[in-house]
Design an enzyme around this catalytic site. Structure first.
Site, mmCIF file in Angstrom:
data_model
loop_
_atom_site.group_PDB
_atom_site.id
_atom_site.type_symbol
_atom_site.label_atom_id
_atom_site.label_comp_id
_atom_site.label_asym_id
_atom_site.label_seq_id
_atom_site.Cartn_x
_atom_site.Cartn_y
_atom_site.Cartn_z
ATOM 1 N N CYS A 174 65.690 42.824 -9.613
ATOM 2 C CA CYS A 174 66.234 44.159 -9.581
ATOM 3 C C CYS A 174 67.122 44.613 -8.480
ATOM 4 O O CYS A 174 66.611 44.297 -7.182
ATOM 5 C CB CYS A 174 65.652 45.048 -10.210
ATOM 6 S SG CYS A 174 64.960 44.931 -12.106
ATOM 7 N N GLY B 92 71.871 41.592 -8.555
ATOM 8 C CA GLY B 92 72.891 40.961 -7.750
ATOM 9 C C GLY B 92 72.993 39.481 -7.874
ATOM 10 O O GLY B 92 74.001 38.752 -7.807
ATOM 11 N N ASP C 203 54.673 40.576 -13.047
ATOM 12 C CA ASP C 203 54.615 40.186 -11.688
ATOM 13 C C ASP C 203 55.211 38.718 -11.548
ATOM 14 O O ASP C 203 54.680 37.768 -12.379
ATOM 15 C CB ASP C 203 53.329 40.279 -11.458
ATOM 16 C CG ASP C 203 52.693 39.804 -10.053
ATOM 17 O OD1 ASP C 203 53.624 39.446 -9.284
ATOM 18 O OD2 ASP C 203 51.461 39.676 -9.609
ATOM 19 N N ASP D 20 63.903 36.312 -4.829
ATOM 20 C CA ASP D 20 64.408 37.134 -3.498
ATOM 21 C C ASP D 20 63.248 37.982 -3.492
ATOM 22 O O ASP D 20 63.684 39.314 -3.112
ATOM 23 C CB ASP D 20 65.932 37.868 -3.939
ATOM 24 C CG ASP D 20 66.348 38.433 -2.720
ATOM 25 O OD1 ASP D 20 66.098 38.144 -1.619
ATOM 26 O OD2 ASP D 20 67.191 39.431 -2.903
ATOM 27 N N LYS E 96 61.220 35.173 4.269
ATOM 28 C CA LYS E 96 61.231 36.121 4.983
ATOM 29 C C LYS E 96 60.884 35.541 6.342
ATOM 30 O O LYS E 96 59.515 34.893 6.589
ATOM 31 C CB LYS E 96 60.206 37.329 4.789
ATOM 32 C CG LYS E 96 60.587 38.068 3.366
ATOM 33 C CD LYS E 96 61.938 39.026 3.668
ATOM 34 C CE LYS E 96 62.382 39.103 2.575
ATOM 35 N NZ LYS E 96 63.840 39.470 2.772
#
Ligand SMILES: C[S@@+](CC[C@H](N)C(=O)[O-])C[C@H]1O[C@@H](n2cnc3c(N)ncnc32)[C@H](O)[C@@H]1O
Length: 366
Positions: free
Chosen positions: A228, A231, A267, A284, A313
Site C-alpha cells: 500500500c 506504487g 502480515d 517493500d 534497508k
C-alpha cells in the site's frame, strides 16, 4: 593503456560505503590501492599501487564488473588530468590531449560531468554549456560516432571546477549508459505513490540485460508484500500481471478497478500465495534487512516464487558490510539448493536508505 586510477560516482553521503566496497572488490582480484574521498561529494577515486593494462576500445578484461558493485552509479577509468589556464581554449586542450593518445576508434558518446551534490548547480550549468562546442569539435575531428553508440567506449570529462578536469573512459557493458549514471524517470501521474519509480528503475536496471520485456509479461502472477498504497503493484498491473497485494493499509481504488489486484490485509511475514506459487515476489516492507533477506530466501528456495525484487534497508553504520553479509548468506543458501540464479543489488537513484535487489531464477533466466 595503463590505468592506475578509477573514479566511481555514488549518492552523496555514501562515499565511505563506496570506498569499503571498492577495497573489498579490488582485493578480491589481487589489485591493491587506496580510496580517496571527500564527504558528501558523490564520488570516490581508487588509486592503484600498480596499474593494469586495458585497451582504449574496451578490449581486454576489466578487473571490476560494474554490475557487481552496489553503491556505484558509474565506473570510469582515468587516462589523464587537464588543468586549464584562464581564457584558454579548453576544447583545443582536450583535442590535443586526445591526439597524443593512440586511440583510433571514435567514442560512442561524450559526457561533461560533475559531482552530483546539493551545491553542484553551477558546475551543472557549466558542463551543459561546455558540452555543445566540445561535441561539435569531437565530431569534426572524427573522434565521436555520428550517433550515440553504446557498443563503443565513452569519453567522460569530470569537472570538480571549471579550471581542471579528469579525462576518463567508460567501457561497453561495464558502465551505466546514463549521464552521471542517473536513471531519470518520469513519474506516471496515475500511479498511487512515488515509490513506483523505485520498482520501475529496478526493472530497467537490475534484471538480466534487456530481458524485462520477456520476463515480466502479461498473464504472470505476483505477490506484493507491503503493497500500500500501490506504487509497486501499479508497475506489475501496467504489465498485465495479476497481483496479490498484501498490506494492512489501503490500496488505491484505481488498482482494484483493474480486476487484476486482490488485496489481503495480512502480515507479509506469514502470507502464503493463493495458488502455492507465483512468478514474482516483490517486497517493500520497511523491516530489518536480515528479516527481509531471510523471507525472500525462503520463498525462493521453497519455490513459492520464481523470481523476486526487494528492498534491504541500510543500517546506520557499516552499511556495506551488513548488506554484503545478508546477500552472501542468501547466495550460499541458493547455491546449497542448487538453484541457478542471477542476482543484482544496487543503491538505485530512487533509493535513499535502502538498496534494491533482484533475484531471477528458472525459466526467467535467459
Ligand atoms: C514503503 S511502504 C510501501 C510502498 C509501496 N511499495 C508503494 O509503492 O506504494 C511500506 C508498506 O509496508 C507495509 N508493511 C510493513 N510491515 C508489514 C508487514 N509485516 N506485513 C505487511 N505489510 C507491512 C506498511 O503498511 C506500508 O504500507
Amino acid at each position: 593503456m595503463n590505468i592506475s586510477k578509477l573514479i566511481y560516482y555514488c549518492r552523496a553521503g555514501f562515499e565511505a560505503d563506496m570506498a569499503a566496497e571498492l577495497d573489498s572488490h579490488f582485493a578480491q582480484v589481487s589489485l591493491y590501492g587506496y580510496s580517496q574521498l571527500k564527504a558528501k561529494q558523490g564520488f570516490v577515486s581508487f588509486n592503484l599501487y600498480s596499474p593494469f593494462i586495458f585497451e582504449s576500445d574496451g578490449r581486454g578484461k576489466f578487473p571490476v564488473k560494474f554490475d557487481e558493485l552496489m553503491f556505484a552509479r558509474q565506473q570510469l577509468a582515468c587516462i589523464g588530468n587537464l588543468t586549464f589556464e584562464s581564457n584558454k581554449d579548453r576544447v583545443g586542450d582536450i583535442l590535443t590531449f586526445l591526439n597524443d593518445l593512440n586511440i583510433n576508434v571514435p567514442f560512442g558518446d561524450v559526457f561533461c560531468e560533475h559531482p552530483e551534490t546539493e551545491n553542484g548547480k553551477d558546475m551543472a550549468k557549466f558542463c551543459k554549456k561546455f558540452s555543445v562546442p566540445l561535441r561539435q569539435a569531437l565530431r569534426k575531428h572524427k573522434r565521436l560516432s555520428v550517433k550515440p553508440n553504446n557498443g563503443l567506449s565513452y569519453l567522460h570529462l569530470f569537472f570538480e571546477s571549471s579550471e581542471s578536469c579528469e579525462v576518463c573512459l567508460s567501457f561497453p557493458k561495464n558502465r551505466s549508459n546514463d549521464y552521471l549514471g542517473i536513471t531519470r524517470l518520469k513519474f506516471p501521474s496515475e500511479a498511487p505513490s512515488r515509490s513506483t519509480l523505485k520498482l520501475e528503475e529496478a526493472i530497467l536496471k537490475l534484471l538480466p540485460r534487456n530481458s524485462h520485456k520477456e520476463i515480466l509479461v502479461k498473464g504472470m502472477t505476483a505477490v506484493d508484500l507491503g503493497a500500500c498504497p500501490g506504487g509497486w503493484t501499479y508497475q506489475l498491473v501496467k504489465r498485465g500481471i495479476k497481483v496479490e497485494a498484501v498490506d494492512n493499509g489501503e490500496i488505491a481504488d484505481s488498482l482494484m478497478q483493474t480486476g487484476l489486484v486482490t488485496h489481503f490485509a495480512h502480515d507479509g511475514f506469514n502470507y502464503q500465495p493463493q495458488e502455492g506459487h507465483v512468478d514474482w515476489l516483490v517486497c517493500d516492507m520497511i523491516e530489518k534487512p536480515d528479516r527481509v533477506a531471510a523471507l525472500m530466501t525462503s520463498w525462493l528456495v521453497t519455490r513459492k516464487t520464481t523470481s523476486s525484487i526487494f528492498n534491504l534497508k541500510l543500517p546506520m553504520q557499516k552499511r556495506y558490510a551488513v548488506v554484503k553479509h545478508e546477500l552472501d548468506t542468501m547466495i550460499k543458501e541458493l547455491n546449497e539448493k542448487q538453484i541457478d540464479f542471477h542476482m543484482r543489488a544496487k543503491h538505485l537513484y530512487h533509493d535513499r536508505d535502502e538498496i534494491t535487489v533482484a533475484v531471477v531464477t528458472g525459466g526467467h533466466l535467459i
